[in-house]
Design a protein around this motif. Structure first.
Motif, mmCIF file in Angstrom:
data_model
loop_
_atom_site.group_PDB
_atom_site.id
_atom_site.type_symbol
_atom_site.label_atom_id
_atom_site.label_comp_id
_atom_site.label_asym_id
_atom_site.label_seq_id
_atom_site.Cartn_x
_atom_site.Cartn_y
_atom_site.Cartn_z
ATOM 1 N N GLU A 218 16.546 58.993 -21.348
ATOM 2 C CA GLU A 218 15.427 57.652 -21.862
ATOM 3 C C GLU A 218 15.209 56.969 -20.505
ATOM 4 O O GLU A 218 16.079 56.654 -19.828
ATOM 5 N N ASP A 219 13.807 56.828 -20.170
ATOM 6 C CA ASP A 219 13.291 56.324 -19.076
ATOM 7 C C ASP A 219 13.949 56.825 -17.756
ATOM 8 O O ASP A 219 14.326 55.854 -17.029
ATOM 9 N N GLY A 220 14.204 58.121 -18.040
ATOM 10 C CA GLY A 220 14.724 58.713 -16.780
ATOM 11 C C GLY A 220 16.308 58.857 -16.509
ATOM 12 O O GLY A 220 16.926 59.584 -15.721
ATOM 13 N N GLN A 221 16.995 58.072 -17.570
ATOM 14 C CA GLN A 221 18.433 57.966 -17.472
ATOM 15 C C GLN A 221 19.148 59.078 -18.551
ATOM 16 O O GLN A 221 18.735 58.797 -19.768
ATOM 17 N N PRO A 222 19.832 59.952 -18.191
ATOM 18 C CA PRO A 222 20.646 60.820 -19.128
ATOM 19 C C PRO A 222 21.393 59.899 -20.346
ATOM 20 O O PRO A 222 22.273 59.061 -19.810
ATOM 21 N N ILE A 223 21.355 60.010 -21.418
ATOM 22 C CA ILE A 223 22.067 59.446 -22.510
ATOM 23 C C ILE A 223 22.944 59.936 -23.260
ATOM 24 O O ILE A 223 23.764 59.555 -24.117
ATOM 25 N N ASN A 224 22.586 61.529 -23.452
ATOM 26 C CA ASN A 224 23.254 62.234 -24.463
ATOM 27 C C ASN A 224 22.994 63.676 -24.082
ATOM 28 O O ASN A 224 21.948 64.068 -23.489
#
Length: 274
Positions: A218-224
């Motif tokens: 999400e917006d370049g950041q891994p979240i899952n």
């Protein structure tokens, strides 16, 4: 040539009979005429009532978070809104054209217009619009939403003037990773070894595995991260540990059973020690 003369008395009787017949005929004609007028009046009233019912329509109007079902004989959207007492501001919008002809069951939606702030792709956009939902507002600002992209508030949330909308870019990637498999430890009891003592018979070694994972950003950041496949490259080698099980101590005074072993250090001091 023969000429007959009527008695005047007889002529008088005939005249009286004719007057009576004329009176009855006039009365019958008057009654017939009244019935005809009454029938025409009923027919006209029926036609007017039928036309009114036929012209009447049930229309649904959604405005300001409220839903109204009204009956109207108006022909156009503009007139129907006016009848309902709904005023449109210069920034407001309607899902139907104001000069569009109304049909039975028509649904009119009024969108109140106003300023809105949209944050997307590192930019902040301030615009004035009137839309039905958050998604419509974002698209109306010229921002393209991907299938996975999401918004805060949610896309389907009703639009309200003054709201702040954030667009979150969502992407997914398939990645392959190698990671170690921790070796297990196997413990085996040994009656020949005193309780509390252990001895490694076989050293353990980690194994290796290869994983196929789906990573959501999400917006370049891994979240899952979700592991979709897993393959063992080399299995781990367990560590084999022998554990003492003998709880008897043999001394010069006999055999003594103990429950645990403790390592201790004893010290002594003499009076002459400084």
């Amino acid at each position: 040539m023969l000429i007959y003369y009527q008695n005047p008395e007889n002529l008088k009787g005939v005249s009286q009979m004719s007057d009576a017949r004329l009176g009855r005929t006039f009365f019958r004609n008057a009654i017939h005429g009244s019935r005809l007028y009454l029938l025409l009046a009923v027919l006209v009233t029926s036609l007017v009532a039928t036309g009114y019912v036929w012209a009447q329509k049930t229309v649904t109007i959604t405005v300001d978070d409220a839903v109204y079902n009204i009956k109207t004989t108006k022909s156009y959207v503009r007139d129907c809104l006016k009848q309902a007492g709904i005023e449109l501001g210069p920034q407001d919008a309607v899902n139907l054209a104001l000069d569009e002809k109304l049909t039975k069951g028509a649904k009119i939606e009024v969108y109140r217009g106003g300023p809105v702030t949209i944050k997307a792709d590192g930019k902040t956009i301030a615009v004035v619009m009137a839309k039905a939902t958050v998604e419509d507002a974002v698209k109306g600002a010229g921002i393209v939403l991907g299938d996975l992209d999401r918004t805060v508030p949610d896309r389907a949330t009703g639009f309200k003037p003054g709201m702040e909308i954030r667009v979150i870019r969502v992407t997914e990637k398939i990645e392959y990773r190698e990671s170690p498999i921790a070796y297990p430890v196997e413990k085996r009891a040994d009656d020949t070894l005193e309780k509390g003592l252990t001895h490694v018979v076989q050293a353990g070694h980690n194994g290796m595995k290869r994983e196929k994972v789906r990573v959501r950003y999400e917006d370049g950041q891994p979240i899952n991260t979700v592991v979709e496949e897993e393959q063992t490259i080399s299995p781990p080698q367990p560590e084999i540990l022998v554990v003492g099980a003998d709880d008897m101590v043999h001394t010069s005074r006999g055999t003594v059973r103990f429950s645990r072993v403790m390592e201790m250090e004893a010290t002594a001091y003499l009076p002459t020690d400084g």
